[in-house]
Design a protein around this motif. Structure first.
Motif, PDB file in Angstrom:
ATOM      1  N   THR A 437     -27.222 -36.941   9.836  1.00  0.00           N
ATOM      2  CA  THR A 437     -28.147 -37.330  10.894  1.00  0.00           C
ATOM      3  C   THR A 437     -27.545 -37.168  12.280  1.00  0.00           C
ATOM      4  OG1 THR A 437     -27.418 -39.612  10.549  1.00  0.00           O
ATOM      5  CG2 THR A 437     -29.443 -38.911   9.438  1.00  0.00           C
ATOM      6  N   ARG A 438     -26.233 -37.066  12.378  1.00  0.00           N
ATOM      7  CA  ARG A 438     -25.556 -36.819  13.659  1.00  0.00           C
ATOM      8  C   ARG A 438     -24.179 -36.235  13.362  1.00  0.00           C
ATOM      9  NH1 ARG A 438     -21.420 -40.296  14.275  1.00  0.00           N
ATOM     10  NH2 ARG A 438     -21.515 -42.366  13.300  1.00  0.00           N
ATOM     11  N   PRO A 439     -23.543 -35.630  14.357  1.00  0.00           N
ATOM     12  CA  PRO A 439     -22.173 -35.145  14.153  1.00  0.00           C
ATOM     13  C   PRO A 439     -21.200 -36.299  13.931  1.00  0.00           C
ATOM     14  CG  PRO A 439     -23.192 -34.026  16.020  1.00  0.00           C
ATOM     15  CD  PRO A 439     -24.102 -35.166  15.645  1.00  0.00           C
ATOM     16  N   GLY A 440     -20.095 -35.994  13.256  1.00  0.00           N
ATOM     17  CA  GLY A 440     -19.014 -36.959  13.134  1.00  0.00           C
ATOM     18  C   GLY A 440     -19.040 -37.830  11.904  1.00  0.00           C
ATOM     19  N   LEU A 441     -19.808 -37.454  10.872  1.00  0.00           N
ATOM     20  CA  LEU A 441     -19.949 -38.316   9.699  1.00  0.00           C
ATOM     21  C   LEU A 441     -19.140 -37.823   8.499  1.00  0.00           C
ATOM     22  CD1 LEU A 441     -23.759 -39.173   9.916  1.00  0.00           C
ATOM     23  CD2 LEU A 441     -21.820 -40.665  10.432  1.00  0.00           C
ATOM     24  N   ALA A 442     -18.146 -36.978   8.718  1.00  0.00           N
ATOM     25  CA  ALA A 442     -17.347 -36.472   7.597  1.00  0.00           C
ATOM     26  C   ALA A 442     -16.682 -37.597   6.797  1.00  0.00           C
ATOM     27  CB  ALA A 442     -16.306 -35.471   8.087  1.00  0.00           C
ATOM     28  N   PRO A 443     -16.120 -38.642   7.424  1.00  0.00           N
ATOM     29  CA  PRO A 443     -15.514 -39.716   6.613  1.00  0.00           C
ATOM     30  C   PRO A 443     -16.508 -40.401   5.690  1.00  0.00           C
ATOM     31  CG  PRO A 443     -14.730 -39.826   8.882  1.00  0.00           C
ATOM     32  CD  PRO A 443     -15.846 -38.829   8.869  1.00  0.00           C
ATOM     33  N   ASP A 578     -27.510  -9.573  11.504  1.00  0.00           N
ATOM     34  CA  ASP A 578     -28.681 -10.444  11.352  1.00  0.00           C
ATOM     35  C   ASP A 578     -28.223 -11.897  11.527  1.00  0.00           C
ATOM     36  OD1 ASP A 578     -30.954 -11.231   8.579  1.00  0.00           O
ATOM     37  OD2 ASP A 578     -30.944 -11.827  10.687  1.00  0.00           O
ATOM     38  N   TRP A 579     -28.549 -12.492  12.651  1.00  0.00           N
ATOM     39  CA  TRP A 579     -28.112 -13.854  12.940  1.00  0.00           C
ATOM     40  C   TRP A 579     -28.950 -14.896  12.217  1.00  0.00           C
ATOM     41  CZ3 TRP A 579     -23.615 -14.657  15.347  1.00  0.00           C
ATOM     42  CH2 TRP A 579     -23.072 -13.609  16.086  1.00  0.00           C
ATOM     43  N   GLY A 580     -30.058 -14.477  11.618  1.00  0.00           N
ATOM     44  CA  GLY A 580     -30.857 -15.388  10.810  1.00  0.00           C
ATOM     45  C   GLY A 580     -31.254 -16.640  11.580  1.00  0.00           C
ATOM     46  N   PRO A 581     -31.156 -17.802  10.942  1.00  0.00           N
ATOM     47  CA  PRO A 581     -31.612 -19.041  11.595  1.00  0.00           C
ATOM     48  C   PRO A 581     -30.723 -19.500  12.741  1.00  0.00           C
ATOM     49  CG  PRO A 581     -30.562 -19.521   9.489  1.00  0.00           C
ATOM     50  CD  PRO A 581     -30.684 -18.035   9.565  1.00  0.00           C
ATOM     51  N   TYR A 582     -29.562 -18.846  12.949  1.00  0.00           N
ATOM     52  CA  TYR A 582     -28.634 -19.299  13.987  1.00  0.00           C
ATOM     53  C   TYR A 582     -28.837 -18.573  15.317  1.00  0.00           C
ATOM     54  CZ  TYR A 582     -26.653 -20.690   9.546  1.00  0.00           C
ATOM     55  OH  TYR A 582     -26.497 -21.194   8.279  1.00  0.00           O
ATOM     56  N   HIS A 612     -30.109 -31.056  11.792  1.00  0.00           N
ATOM     57  CA  HIS A 612     -29.121 -32.002  11.279  1.00  0.00           C
ATOM     58  C   HIS A 612     -28.645 -31.550   9.906  1.00  0.00           C
ATOM     59  CE1 HIS A 612     -30.915 -35.336  14.063  1.00  0.00           C
ATOM     60  NE2 HIS A 612     -30.321 -34.358  14.729  1.00  0.00           N
ATOM     61  N   ASP A 613     -27.726 -30.591   9.904  1.00  0.00           N
ATOM     62  CA  ASP A 613     -27.236 -30.053   8.641  1.00  0.00           C
ATOM     63  C   ASP A 613     -25.733 -29.789   8.746  1.00  0.00           C
ATOM     64  OD1 ASP A 613     -28.702 -26.739   9.214  1.00  0.00           O
ATOM     65  OD2 ASP A 613     -26.906 -27.664  10.060  1.00  0.00           O
ATOM     66  N   HIS A 614     -25.201 -29.066   7.769  1.00  0.00           N
ATOM     67  CA  HIS A 614     -23.760 -28.828   7.699  1.00  0.00           C
ATOM     68  C   HIS A 614     -23.188 -28.167   8.952  1.00  0.00           C
ATOM     69  CE1 HIS A 614     -24.159 -29.487   3.321  1.00  0.00           C
ATOM     70  NE2 HIS A 614     -22.840 -29.597   3.290  1.00  0.00           N
ATOM     71  N   LEU A 615     -23.992 -27.393   9.652  1.00  0.00           N
ATOM     72  CA  LEU A 615     -23.479 -26.588  10.754  1.00  0.00           C
ATOM     73  C   LEU A 615     -23.875 -27.128  12.118  1.00  0.00           C
ATOM     74  CD1 LEU A 615     -23.962 -23.093   9.110  1.00  0.00           C
ATOM     75  CD2 LEU A 615     -21.788 -24.143   9.746  1.00  0.00           C
ATOM     76  N   HIS A 650     -13.519 -30.423  12.997  1.00  0.00           N
ATOM     77  CA  HIS A 650     -13.471 -28.998  13.308  1.00  0.00           C
ATOM     78  C   HIS A 650     -14.882 -28.425  13.223  1.00  0.00           C
ATOM     79  CE1 HIS A 650      -8.999 -28.042  13.073  1.00  0.00           C
ATOM     80  NE2 HIS A 650      -9.089 -29.354  12.958  1.00  0.00           N
ATOM     81  N   ALA A 651     -15.248 -27.623  14.220  1.00  0.00           N
ATOM     82  CA  ALA A 651     -16.609 -27.121  14.335  1.00  0.00           C
ATOM     83  C   ALA A 651     -16.957 -26.175  13.196  1.00  0.00           C
ATOM     84  CB  ALA A 651     -16.790 -26.410  15.676  1.00  0.00           C
ATOM     85  N   GLY A 652     -18.059 -26.439  12.528  1.00  0.00           N
ATOM     86  CA  GLY A 652     -18.515 -25.595  11.426  1.00  0.00           C
ATOM     87  C   GLY A 652     -17.815 -25.839  10.125  1.00  0.00           C
ATOM     88  N   ALA A 653     -16.668 -26.535  10.168  1.00  0.00           N
ATOM     89  CA  ALA A 653     -15.855 -26.697   8.967  1.00  0.00           C
ATOM     90  C   ALA A 653     -16.456 -27.687   7.982  1.00  0.00           C
ATOM     91  CB  ALA A 653     -14.445 -27.138   9.349  1.00  0.00           C
ATOM     92  N   ALA A 654     -17.432 -28.508   8.408  1.00  0.00           N
ATOM     93  CA  ALA A 654     -18.099 -29.404   7.463  1.00  0.00           C
ATOM     94  C   ALA A 654     -18.815 -28.621   6.375  1.00  0.00           C
ATOM     95  CB  ALA A 654     -19.085 -30.312   8.191  1.00  0.00           C
ATOM     96  N   SER A 655     -19.118 -27.361   6.642  1.00  0.00           N
ATOM     97  CA  SER A 655     -19.717 -26.509   5.619  1.00  0.00           C
ATOM     98  C   SER A 655     -18.704 -26.099   4.560  1.00  0.00           C
ATOM     99  CB  SER A 655     -20.283 -25.243   6.274  1.00  0.00           C
ATOM    100  OG  SER A 655     -19.218 -24.458   6.810  1.00  0.00           O
ATOM    101  N   GLY A 656     -17.415 -26.164   4.907  1.00  0.00           N
ATOM    102  CA  GLY A 656     -16.378 -25.643   4.019  1.00  0.00           C
ATOM    103  C   GLY A 656     -16.336 -24.128   3.988  1.00  0.00           C
ATOM    104  N   LEU A 657     -17.127 -23.468   4.854  1.00  0.00           N
ATOM    105  CA  LEU A 657     -17.303 -22.024   4.763  1.00  0.00           C
ATOM    106  C   LEU A 657     -16.747 -21.254   5.958  1.00  0.00           C
ATOM    107  CD1 LEU A 657     -21.036 -22.038   3.587  1.00  0.00           C
ATOM    108  CD2 LEU A 657     -18.989 -22.102   2.160  1.00  0.00           C
TER     109      LEU A 657
END
Length: 677
Positions: A437-443, A578-582, A612-615, A650-657
């Motif tokens: 729902t917001r950034p910063g919720l990895a813990p 193709d940047w797709g949804p980004y 509000h997703d992984h990225l 780390h930016a984008g790293a919550a995706s693990g990708l």
């Protein structure tokens, strides 16, 4: 006795006749001991490597395999005399064979010797060591490369340790191929003509390896084809610039200068090897079986867990089953059908928004029909379904998100009051998917992943154990803890080998590409070209997996953009990307890279709040970076406010990708811009 693992695992007697090693497990035990290079491997380690979920009598089974191998390897050994080859040592076993009796050890030793061979400064001034050292090194390498009969440990397909060894040894094989070509070119100015075709094929198969381009250019120059050599270096420069926004390395630049000046090209040093375990080539994964329509959600669930093409069929068949259940008018039956599709879901955006909406609406209708006094188990499953399926981008919005978050919390509360671990992990899956729902919720996500993993492990729910590992991988990646994330990746791969979760190795390949990208900024780390090659391999595997199409589109360009930002370079401008949804969050940076600041400012002004997703952290960081570059303090202040809770991530790293680097860097840019405004 000779043992070969550069291909299928086999053992041969001195006269060349094969040794009957027994079944697949026997060969795997032998192969694992070969990989230990004479060191003792503890019994517990062997058990864990053989069985992701060891049976009760695993140690006894292992001892049986070892006893059978000893009989096969030393058939003439008298009874009650200690074995000489496969020995017991401390708490485990070791293989005692001379290194020259094992093909992989001969290969590695030949490569080590060849690396020490002095390079000739130029064909005009040969080194005194060249006449004797180079032919010996070449003979060594030729014999070592000829020993390869296929991928290393080719018949040990499921084991995580074997996958790591295959990756490591494939990188060494490529290095040996290039070192052999370098030695030939160093030893003789006339060797180029014979190497052009071989190196051309090598470059075509591995276009991101800068040393390979240099060797091909040297071979062409040695064959008297100076124009073709320069054209090859220009192709390398164009590929690196277009795909990565990077200039060629010092070795390629020096080689081009030498050729232009008409001086004999000086040989470049050997390329540093990337860290062990880095992926080098794309992997092809099975696509499953195409099956016709079914009318039961149980079969749809089974197909979904199988992955591949079957996953797409399962989604379609699931919705057909839900609609058929609703037509019966039996509310309890409909609730059971909807809730039975408890397939673990990792990604925060659904692949099929239209179907997700239809399933959520059916679940809501059924909840209303059951009423608040309905059976707790059915209500919990329906609420968890709402929480899981509401992740679709088409279902976002303040009210919809708040409703889905309430459904997740209520499902969890109901599940905790029931003695049903499978129901609780399904409810926690919904909690996880509503924790963006917001950034910063990895813990918080890591805590949920840890509970899912613990429940799934204790109660024999392997598919959710995979989910727990992947959630924890993502959370560790978000915090920048690459070692912890790598441990979860390896554990997930071991589980996936038994659950046939074909998408897991695809996702872990992306993680390893993300880790390589992060390390490409470190002194002595892999090159940016190597990181891009790993992203490309992961992209190819994901495209071939026939699963998670909502994830695939636009991910590779976003990863390349992150890699460029890590190295301080502008966005890629290739129109084929193709940047797709980004696109709304990347377009301003692409336009800036094209020197179109007014259009970039207009694109930034129309970029919405990231979903509000992984990225979301990555997209907020792109917004912050563009605002700082364009001097837009209001947008910068908005991005800074969103990013502050994620300062340590780390930016984008919550995706693990993928990764854009630390959030703190982009936050500082945005805050400075906002203060100046």
């Amino acid at each position: 006795m000779r043992i070969d693992v550069l291909g299928a695992v086999r053992a041969l007697h001195d006269d060349g006749t094969p040794v009957d090693l027994g079944g697949p497990r026997h060969r795997e035990v032998l192969a694992r001991l070969v990989a230990a290079e004479g060191r003792m491997v503890a019994t517990d380690t062997l058990v864990d490597d053989l069985w992701p979920d060891p049976p009760v009598r695993a140690v006894g089974a292992l001892r049986t395999f070892v006893a059978a191998l000893r009989r096969a390897l030393e058939p003439e050994r008298p009874p009650r005399t200690p074995p000489r080859l496969l020995v017991t040592e401390g708490p485990g076993y070791a293989l005692r064979l001379p290194r020259e009796a094992v093909d992989v050890h001969r290969f590695e030793d030949a490569l080590t010797r060849a690396r020490r061979t002095p390079a000739t400064p130029s064909p005009a001034t040969p080194s005194p060591a060249t006449p004797s050292a180079v032919p010996a090194a070449l003979a060594d390498l030729d014999a070592a490369l000829a020993a390869w009969r296929g991928p290393a440990y080719a018949d040990v397909t499921a084991a995580a340790w074997a996958r790591r060894e295959r990756t490591r040894l494939e990188e060494l094989r490529l290095e040996a191929t290039e070192l052999r070509a370098r030695l030939l070119l160093d030893a003789s100015a006339g060797a180029g003509a014979g190497l052009v075709a071989e190196l051309g094929a090598h470059v075509a198969e591995h276009p991101w390896r800068e040393p390979a381009w240099g060797l091909l250019a040297r071979a062409l120059h040695g064959a008297g084809r100076q124009a073709d050599a320069l054209a090859t270096l220009r192709r390398a420069r164009t590929m690196l610039a277009d795909q990565l926004g990077l200039d060629p390395g010092a070795d390629l630049r020096r080689l081009e200068t030498d050729i232009l000046r008409g001086t004999p090209p000086s040989p470049p040093p050997a390329e540093p090897r990337p860290p062990a375990g880095s992926p080098t080539t794309p992997t092809t994964w099975p696509t499953g079986v195409r099956l016709g329509p079914r009318t039961t959600v149980e079969l749809a669930r089974t197909l979904a867990l199988a992955g591949g093409d079957a996953l797409a069929h399962s989604r379609r068949d699931r919705l057909a089953a839900v609609r058929a259940a609703e037509r019966t008018g039996d509310v309890a039956l409909t609730a059971r059908v909807i809730g039975a599709y408890d397939v673990p879901a990792l990604w925060s955006r659904a692949d099929d928004p239209e179907q997700s909406r239809a399933v959520v609406e059916a679940a809501e209708r059924t909840l209303d029909a059951l009423g608040p006094a309905g059976p707790a188990e059915l209500r919990a499953r329906l609420l968890a379904t709402v929480a899981v399926e509401s992740r679709s981008a088409d279902l976002t919005g303040t009210d919809a998100e708040a409703h889905a978050a309430r459904a997740a919390r209520e499902a969890e509360a109901l599940a905790r009051g029931l003695d049903d671990p499978a129901l609780l992990v399904f409810a926690l899956n919904g909690v996880f998917l509503q924790s963006f729902t917001r950034p910063g919720l990895a813990p918080a996500r890591d805590a949920t992943g840890a509970e899912i993993l613990d429940l799934a492990t204790r109660h024999g729910l392997p598919n959710f154990a995979v989910l727990g590992r992947l959630v924890r991988l993502q959370s560790a990646s978000a915090r920048g803890d690459l070692d912890a994330a790598a441990g979860h990746a390896e554990a997930a791969e071991r589980l996936a080998a038994t659950t046939e979760a074909s998408l897991v190795p695809v996702l872990t390949a992306w993680f390893r590409a993300r880790a390589t990208a992060a390390r490409s900024t470190e002194p002595g780390g892999p090159s940016a070209a190597t990181a891009a090659a790993h992203y490309r391999a992961a992209e190819d595997a994901l495209a071939a997996s026939a699963a998670m199409p909502g994830l695939h589109r636009g991910l590779f360009p976003l990863a390349l953009l992150g890699l460029r930002l890590l190295h301080g370079r502008p966005a890629p401008t290739d129109p084929a990307l193709d940047w797709g949804p980004y696109r709304p969050w990347t377009q301003s940076l692409v336009l800036l890279a094209q020197h179109r600041p007014q259009e970039a400012r207009a694109a930034l002004a129309t970029a919405p709040e990231p979903p509000h997703d992984h990225l979301q952290e990555a997209l907020w960081c792109l917004t912050a970076h563009a605002a700082a570059r364009l001097g837009e303090p209001r947008t910068a202040a908005r991005a800074a406010a969103a990013l502050r809770p994620a300062r340590a991530e780390h930016a984008g790293a919550a995706s693990g990708l993928l990764t854009l680097g630390p959030v703190a860097r982009y936050l500082a840019e945005a805050e400075n811009c906002a203060e100046r405004g």
